[in-house]
Design a protein around this motif. Structure first.
Motif, PDB file in Angstrom:
ATOM      1  N   ASP A  78       0.833  -1.202   0.000  1.00 36.78           N
ATOM      2  CA  ASP A  78       0.000   0.000   0.000  1.00 36.78           C
ATOM      3  C   ASP A  78       0.869   1.255   0.000  1.00 36.78           C
ATOM      4  N   ALA A  79       0.200   2.425  -0.068  1.00 33.52           N
ATOM      5  CA  ALA A  79       0.905   3.701  -0.157  1.00 33.52           C
ATOM      6  C   ALA A  79       1.721   3.988   1.091  1.00 33.52           C
ATOM      7  N   ALA A  80       1.216   3.602   2.252  1.00 34.87           N
ATOM      8  CA  ALA A  80       1.962   3.840   3.492  1.00 34.87           C
ATOM      9  C   ALA A  80       3.304   3.125   3.455  1.00 34.87           C
ATOM     10  N   ALA A  81       3.322   1.909   2.932  1.00 35.91           N
ATOM     11  CA  ALA A  81       4.573   1.152   2.831  1.00 35.91           C
ATOM     12  C   ALA A  81       5.529   1.804   1.850  1.00 35.91           C
ATOM     13  N   VAL A  82       5.009   2.341   0.749  1.00 34.20           N
ATOM     14  CA  VAL A  82       5.860   3.005  -0.248  1.00 34.20           C
ATOM     15  C   VAL A  82       6.520   4.246   0.345  1.00 34.20           C
ATOM     16  N   VAL A  83       5.718   5.127   0.944  1.00 34.45           N
ATOM     17  CA  VAL A  83       6.272   6.372   1.492  1.00 34.45           C
ATOM     18  C   VAL A  83       7.246   6.069   2.621  1.00 34.45           C
ATOM     19  N   GLY A  84       6.904   5.119   3.476  1.00 30.21           N
ATOM     20  CA  GLY A  84       7.801   4.765   4.564  1.00 30.21           C
ATOM     21  C   GLY A  84       9.106   4.181   4.067  1.00 30.21           C
ATOM     22  N   HIS A  85       9.048   3.358   3.040  1.00 30.09           N
ATOM     23  CA  HIS A  85      10.250   2.721   2.504  1.00 30.09           C
ATOM     24  C   HIS A  85      11.169   3.738   1.832  1.00 30.09           C
ATOM     25  N   LEU A  86      10.595   4.644   1.041  1.00 31.50           N
ATOM     26  CA  LEU A  86      11.398   5.650   0.340  1.00 31.50           C
ATOM     27  C   LEU A  86      11.799   6.808   1.247  1.00 31.50           C
ATOM     28  N   ALA A 120       1.243   5.161  -6.292  1.00 32.24           N
ATOM     29  CA  ALA A 120       0.315   4.056  -6.553  1.00 32.24           C
ATOM     30  C   ALA A 120       0.933   2.975  -7.432  1.00 32.24           C
ATOM     31  N   THR A 121       1.734   3.370  -8.420  1.00 36.30           N
ATOM     32  CA  THR A 121       2.315   2.368  -9.321  1.00 36.30           C
ATOM     33  C   THR A 121       3.301   1.453  -8.603  1.00 36.30           C
ATOM     34  N   ARG A 122       3.711   1.836  -7.410  1.00 36.27           N
ATOM     35  CA  ARG A 122       4.606   1.008  -6.600  1.00 36.27           C
ATOM     36  C   ARG A 122       3.833   0.082  -5.661  1.00 36.27           C
ATOM     37  N   THR A 123       2.508   0.058  -5.767  1.00 32.02           N
ATOM     38  CA  THR A 123       1.684  -0.793  -4.913  1.00 32.02           C
ATOM     39  C   THR A 123       1.066  -1.923  -5.727  1.00 32.02           C
ATOM     40  N   SER A 124       0.637  -2.954  -5.023  1.00 32.78           N
ATOM     41  CA  SER A 124       0.076  -4.116  -5.715  1.00 32.78           C
ATOM     42  C   SER A 124      -1.318  -3.847  -6.267  1.00 32.78           C
ATOM     43  N   THR A 125      -2.064  -2.925  -5.658  1.00 33.58           N
ATOM     44  CA  THR A 125      -3.414  -2.589  -6.135  1.00 33.58           C
ATOM     45  C   THR A 125      -3.556  -1.067  -6.157  1.00 33.58           C
ATOM     46  N   PRO A 126      -3.115  -0.407  -7.239  1.00 37.24           N
ATOM     47  CA  PRO A 126      -3.146   1.052  -7.302  1.00 37.24           C
ATOM     48  C   PRO A 126      -4.546   1.614  -7.079  1.00 37.24           C
ATOM     49  N   ASP A 127      -4.639   2.550  -6.110  1.00 37.67           N
ATOM     50  CA  ASP A 127      -5.932   3.122  -5.727  1.00 37.67           C
ATOM     51  C   ASP A 127      -5.685   4.553  -5.275  1.00 37.67           C
ATOM     52  N   ALA A 128      -6.335   5.509  -5.940  1.00 33.74           N
ATOM     53  CA  ALA A 128      -6.126   6.919  -5.618  1.00 33.74           C
ATOM     54  C   ALA A 128      -6.524   7.246  -4.192  1.00 33.74           C
ATOM     55  N   ALA A 129      -7.468   6.501  -3.642  1.00 33.66           N
ATOM     56  CA  ALA A 129      -7.924   6.774  -2.279  1.00 33.66           C
ATOM     57  C   ALA A 129      -6.894   6.367  -1.228  1.00 33.66           C
ATOM     58  N   ASP A 130      -5.919   5.567  -1.615  1.00 32.21           N
ATOM     59  CA  ASP A 130      -4.929   5.060  -0.672  1.00 32.21           C
ATOM     60  C   ASP A 130      -4.058   6.199  -0.135  1.00 32.21           C
ATOM     61  N   LEU A 131      -3.280   6.836  -0.997  1.00 32.53           N
ATOM     62  CA  LEU A 131      -2.459   7.975  -0.573  1.00 32.53           C
ATOM     63  C   LEU A 131      -3.336   9.131  -0.123  1.00 32.53           C
ATOM     64  N   GLY A 132      -4.430   9.376  -0.832  1.00 30.77           N
ATOM     65  CA  GLY A 132      -5.321  10.474  -0.463  1.00 30.77           C
ATOM     66  C   GLY A 132      -5.836  10.349   0.952  1.00 30.77           C
ATOM     67  N   GLY A 133      -6.177   9.147   1.364  1.00 28.64           N
ATOM     68  CA  GLY A 133      -6.662   8.945   2.720  1.00 28.64           C
ATOM     69  C   GLY A 133      -5.584   9.201   3.761  1.00 28.64           C
ATOM     70  N   LEU A 134      -4.346   8.824   3.451  1.00 31.17           N
ATOM     71  CA  LEU A 134      -3.239   9.067   4.380  1.00 31.17           C
ATOM     72  C   LEU A 134      -2.992  10.560   4.556  1.00 31.17           C
TER      73      LEU A 134
END
Length: 362
Positions: free
Chosen positions: A25-33, A49-63
């Motif tokens: 998910d997006a949290a894992a991407v931002v935390g890793h980078l 999103a392209t770095r996640t297994s299921t790209p979803d605009a609501a993922d980063l947006g919600g964070l």
């Protein structure tokens, strides 16, 4: 594997950065980078999103809405996404050098002295204390009501400088528009130890971006070379290294280079030139152009088409109500397999936006 090549390093970075081997998910991407450069909100949303297994605009947006991820100025004098638990120590460590740019620029852009800057800063902070999550236009109106009109560029620099001082940070976006809040209201206070922070920064950078060099870290974090060396010294027993082309590269010791017969999936990527795959390095950036086809010097495009870790074309993205068009200008003749890989990633990108895809090769 025999002696590593630039192409091997580029493909290795694809995996390290989750462009292959996606994160959950997006949290894992931002935390890793650790930080993700984020001037262009809509295109950076895809970069995450392209770095996640299921790209979803609501993922980063919600964070961002919840404040778990903030968008603010850090590292270099530019926007980045970072986790809220990381932003305090990152700013405390790196902001003093960056403020030499924003502070001087603010005085020149607005023809401002220290007293006027202090007055404007207080108006902004008082406005946000009364009601947070205010847009830049609303803060400009508050300043105008107090008889202060620094102009748009000077206001932008003022807000960036206040972010670097840990006085402002991003608030909850409103109808897709960036807002500001007081740092103390949004970010929990945490203890800071400079030596520990340097070691943490080096460890997180090399495990999130490796293989990379010391000078890549110097650029990415706007550190002095002495501070970068101190951070690496504190972290090097938790890292591995190797020599390549006269440079020492550092990486996560648990991470090995991809086998040359190992498929790199997805093969294609359509990214901003600001993406961490490009902007996350300077010293060894151009391993993504092992054939030397891309003009050096000032970037000639805002986007890049990448296949198997190599830049193959300039990219321009145009969005309308029905479709997203990707205009590609190749650096050399595209191989049939390259075109198929880029068509596939264009479809993924368009699906993320809820639009149809169109790829035009010039």
């Amino acid at each position: 594997m025999s002696t590593l090549t630039d192409l091997d390093l580029a493909r290795w970075r694809l995996r390290t950065q989750h462009l292959t081997a996606p994160a959950p998910d997006a949290a894992a991407v931002v935390g890793h980078l650790l930080c993700v450069q984020a001037e262009n909100v809509s295109q950076t949303a895809w970069a995450v999103a392209t770095r996640t297994s299921t790209p979803d605009a609501a993922d980063l947006g919600g964070l961002v809405d919840s404040g778990q991820v903030v968008r603010t100025h850090v590292l270099r004098p530019t926007w980045h996404y970072a986790r809220v638990e990381d932003i305090g120590w990152l700013l405390e460590l790196t902001a003093p050098r960056v403020r030499k740019t924003t502070g001087q620029g603010l005085k020149v852009a607005g023809d401002l002295d220290d007293a006027r800057i202090e007055r404007m800063s207080q108006v902004v902070l008082d406005t946000l204390a009364a009601r947070p999550d205010r847009t830049r236009d609303e803060l400009a109106a508050a300043l105008a009501a107090e008889g202060v009109d620094p102009g748009g560029f000077a206001l932008m620099l003022l807000l960036a400088d206040l972010e670097l001082q840990r006085l402002l940070v991003s608030g909850t976006p409103r109808d897709g528009t960036h807002t500001y809040a007081r740092f103390e209201d949004r970010v929990p206070a945490t203890p800071f130890d400079r030596d520990e922070a340097l070691g943490t920064l080096a460890l997180r950078y090399f495990t999130g971006h490796g293989p990379a060099t010391l000078d890549d870290l110097v650029y990415w974090a706007t550190l002095t070379r002495g501070d970068a060396k101190a951070g690496l010294a504190a972290a090097q027993d938790r890292l591995a290294s190797f020599e390549h082309d006269g440079r020492t590269y550092w990486h996560d010791p648990a991470d090995e280079p991809p086998r040359r017969d190992e498929p790199s999936e997805p093969r294609g990527h359509l990214l901003l030139i600001l993406d961490e795959l490009y902007r996350g390095y300077q010293d060894s950036r151009m391993v993504i152009d092992s054939a030397g086809l891309v003009p050096r010097g000032r970037e000639s495009a805002i986007g890049m088409a990448v296949v198997d870790g190599q830049m193959v074309a300039r990219m321009k993205r145009t969005v309308n109500t029905r479709s997203v068009r990707f205009e590609l200008t190749p650096y050399d003749v595209l191989r049939p397999g390259d075109r198929a890989a880029l068509d596939e990633t264009a479809e993924r990108y368009a699906a993320f936006l809820g639009l149809d895809a169109e790829v035009l090769v010039r």
